[in-house]
Write an enzyme that holds these catalytic residues in place. Structure first.
Site, PDB file in Angstrom:
ATOM      1  N   LYS A 175      -1.306   4.224  -4.268  1.00 54.67           N
ATOM      2  CA  LYS A 175      -0.546   5.336  -4.854  1.00 54.67           C
ATOM      3  C   LYS A 175      -1.161   5.837  -6.165  1.00 54.67           C
ATOM      4  CE  LYS A 175       3.609   4.110  -2.443  1.00 54.67           C
ATOM      5  NZ  LYS A 175       4.994   3.656  -2.441  1.00 54.67           N
ATOM      6  N   ASP A 198       9.462   8.477  -3.566  1.00 56.54           N
ATOM      7  CA  ASP A 198      10.051   7.129  -3.489  1.00 56.54           C
ATOM      8  C   ASP A 198      11.388   7.041  -4.233  1.00 56.54           C
ATOM      9  OD1 ASP A 198       8.191   5.885  -1.876  1.00 56.54           O
ATOM     10  OD2 ASP A 198       6.971   5.157  -3.546  1.00 56.54           O
TER      11      ASP A 198
HETATM   12  P1  NAP Z   1       1.616  -2.407  -5.353  1.00 52.46           P
HETATM   13  O1  NAP Z   1       1.377  -1.181  -6.156  1.00 52.46           O
HETATM   14  O2  NAP Z   1       0.468  -3.064  -4.679  1.00 52.46           O
HETATM   15  O3  NAP Z   1       2.314  -3.477  -6.346  1.00 52.46           O
HETATM   16  C1  NAP Z   1       2.575  -4.765  -5.906  1.00 52.46           C
HETATM   17  C2  NAP Z   1       3.546  -5.472  -6.844  1.00 52.46           C
HETATM   18  O4  NAP Z   1       3.846  -6.755  -6.265  1.00 52.46           O
HETATM   19  C3  NAP Z   1       2.984  -5.736  -8.239  1.00 52.46           C
HETATM   20  O5  NAP Z   1       4.043  -5.705  -9.163  1.00 52.46           O
HETATM   21  C4  NAP Z   1       2.435  -7.154  -8.092  1.00 52.46           C
HETATM   22  O6  NAP Z   1       2.385  -7.878  -9.318  1.00 52.46           O
HETATM   23  C5  NAP Z   1       3.505  -7.774  -7.220  1.00 52.46           C
HETATM   24  N1  NAP Z   1       3.023  -8.947  -6.484  1.00 52.46           N
HETATM   25  C6  NAP Z   1       2.060  -8.972  -5.535  1.00 52.46           C
HETATM   26  N2  NAP Z   1       1.912 -10.233  -5.074  1.00 52.46           N
HETATM   27  C7  NAP Z   1       2.786 -11.005  -5.756  1.00 52.46           C
HETATM   28  C8  NAP Z   1       3.086 -12.392  -5.728  1.00 52.46           C
HETATM   29  N3  NAP Z   1       2.463 -13.238  -4.898  1.00 52.46           N
HETATM   30  N4  NAP Z   1       4.058 -12.843  -6.560  1.00 52.46           N
HETATM   31  C9  NAP Z   1       4.704 -11.984  -7.377  1.00 52.46           C
HETATM   32  N5  NAP Z   1       4.441 -10.662  -7.468  1.00 52.46           N
HETATM   33  C10 NAP Z   1       3.491 -10.185  -6.662  1.00 52.46           C
HETATM   34  O7  NAP Z   1       2.719  -2.175  -4.225  1.00 52.46           O
HETATM   35  P2  NAP Z   1       3.900  -1.092  -4.235  1.00 52.46           P
HETATM   36  O8  NAP Z   1       3.388   0.200  -3.737  1.00 52.46           O
HETATM   37  O9  NAP Z   1       4.550  -1.147  -5.575  1.00 52.46           O
HETATM   38  O10 NAP Z   1       4.879  -1.673  -3.106  1.00 52.46           O
HETATM   39  C11 NAP Z   1       5.690  -2.815  -3.353  1.00 52.46           C
HETATM   40  C12 NAP Z   1       6.573  -3.098  -2.125  1.00 52.46           C
HETATM   41  O11 NAP Z   1       7.511  -2.045  -1.944  1.00 52.46           O
HETATM   42  C13 NAP Z   1       5.766  -3.164  -0.838  1.00 52.46           C
HETATM   43  O12 NAP Z   1       6.249  -4.238  -0.076  1.00 52.46           O
HETATM   44  C14 NAP Z   1       6.040  -1.841  -0.155  1.00 52.46           C
HETATM   45  O13 NAP Z   1       5.957  -1.933   1.247  1.00 52.46           O
HETATM   46  C15 NAP Z   1       7.481  -1.589  -0.595  1.00 52.46           C
HETATM   47  N6  NAP Z   1       7.837  -0.152  -0.587  1.00 52.46           N
HETATM   48  C16 NAP Z   1       8.829   0.270   0.261  1.00 52.46           C
HETATM   49  C17 NAP Z   1       9.205   1.612   0.265  1.00 52.46           C
HETATM   50  C18 NAP Z   1      10.302   2.083   1.175  1.00 52.46           C
HETATM   51  O14 NAP Z   1      10.399   3.280   1.426  1.00 52.46           O
HETATM   52  N7  NAP Z   1      11.168   1.214   1.664  1.00 52.46           N
HETATM   53  C19 NAP Z   1       8.567   2.527  -0.582  1.00 52.46           C
HETATM   54  C20 NAP Z   1       7.583   2.066  -1.432  1.00 52.46           C
HETATM   55  C21 NAP Z   1       7.220   0.719  -1.419  1.00 52.46           C
HETATM   56  P3  NAP Z   1       1.067  -7.841 -10.260  1.00 52.46           P
HETATM   57  O15 NAP Z   1       1.228  -6.629 -11.124  1.00 52.46           O
HETATM   58  O16 NAP Z   1       1.126  -9.115 -10.988  1.00 52.46           O
HETATM   59  O17 NAP Z   1      -0.130  -7.733  -9.335  1.00 52.46           O
END
Ligand code: NAP
Length: 275
Positions: free
Chosen positions: A69, A106
């Site tokens: 993103k 979102d």
């Molecule tokens: P992202 O930009 O890759 O960010 C990932 C986040 O997860 C970061 O805060 C990261 O922390 C944390 N993280 C990753 N592995 C971890 C672990 N093992 N332990 C603790 N924290 C961890 O992803 P995103 O776009 O924000 O998406 C996050 C989630 O939301 C995903 O599962 C996505 O599918 C979901 N989502 C759903 C919708 C919907 O419409 N339902 C919309 C958007 C997103 P660090 O900063 O420490 O790396």
């Protein structure tokens, strides 16, 4: 007359699990639009090339999911205000001059679903957000516009949470912390926005965050309870839900930006996830 369907896609990594193609195809059927919607897997470092190839081949719009993103924000020639403030784009829209407009749906999607599914008002509530990635960037401004009493961002890498607090500070009362140093609750709403479960990892949350009035919302969607939803149920909270409703609502907003028509998300939900 051109009878070829207009091409759309969702791009991310991983992408196999995405339900966006069936959702958008259903929206197209509902509204009488002629589209084709696919999934694109981009490798790390390969996002820009994959997006250029898609639009050069006549693609009309993309949904962008993790972890791209931020790169989508950099790619877009122009962005909506919400996307600019978030620094994150989940929707790219082809423009007539060959450039792309970036938007972020979102936060709108989450708020619509919070109101519909949980019947929850955010005003004067204590909010905890777990995660500080692209999804959190997208939901922060719409949540803060609803005037919560307090908003805490807890993230594995505390510096990323602190950077978000700094960035959005003017919009409302916020603080950040590490995942193992979250101030005690109970919070009124806990939003899970990490991708830990995608790597089969647990967050190890303490028992001090939730109470009988807490609502828990997992952005991840799954037909079986996610690790965060199981934790929430163990805490005996008021309500627990996954992110399928948000997925539908953010998709409906993207569809509107692309096609100018509003799909019926309630009907789509009944069809795609029968009660
Ligand atoms: P992202 O930009 O890759 O960010 C990932 C986040 O997860 C970061 O805060 C990261 O922390 C944390 N993280 C990753 N592995 C971890 C672990 N093992 N332990 C603790 N924290 C961890 O992803 P995103 O776009 O924000 O998406 C996050 C989630 O939301 C995903 O599962 C996505 O599918 C979901 N989502 C759903 C919708 C919907 O419409 N339902 C919309 C958007 C997103 P660090 O900063 O420490 O790396």
């Amino acid at each position: 007359m051109n009878t070829e369907p207009d091409r759309y896609a969702v791009i991310g990594n991983p992408i196999a699990h995405s339900r966006s193609p069936e959702i958008h195809q259903l929206f197209a059927d509902q509204t009488g639009e002629c589209i084709r919607y696919e999934k694109i897997l981009a490798e790390p470092g390969g996002f820009e090339a994959a997006v250029r190839q898609f639009f050069d081949a006549g693609g009309r719009g993309l949904n962008v999911t993790l972890p791209f993103k931020g790169e989508a924000f950099e790619f877009a020639a122009k962005c909506t205000d919400l996307a600019v403030h978030a620094g994150a784009v989940n929707t790219l829209i082809a423009q007539d001059d060959g450039s792309c407009l970036g938007a972020n749906t979102d936060g709108i999607g989450l708020l619509r679903d919070l109101k519909k599914t949980l019947r929850l008002s955010i005003q004067n509530k204590r909010l905890l957000i777990l995660g500080a990635g692209g999804a959190t960037r997208g939901i922060l401004e719409p949540l803060l516009q609803e005037k919560p009493l307090a908003l805490v961002i807890a993230n594995r890498t505390p510096e990323r949470g602190a950077a978000l607090v700094e960035h959005f500070r003017a919009l409302g009362p916020m603080q950040s912390c590490a995942l193992d140093a979250i101030p005690d609750g109970p919070y009124d709403l806990i939003v899970h926005a990490t991708s830990a479960a995608l790597q089969d990892q647990e967050l190890g949350l303490p028992d001090t965050l939730a109470g009988p009035g807490t609502c828990c919302y997992d952005l991840i969607y799954s037909d079986t309870p996610t690790p965060f939803m199981r934790w929430a149920k163990d805490q005996r909270v008021l309500q627990v839900t996954d992110g399928f409703g948000m997925l539908l609502e953010q998709a409906a907003e993207s569809f509107y930006l692309w096609r100018g028509k509003r799909p019926d998300t309630a009907m789509a939900c009944n069809y795609l996830r029968p009660p």
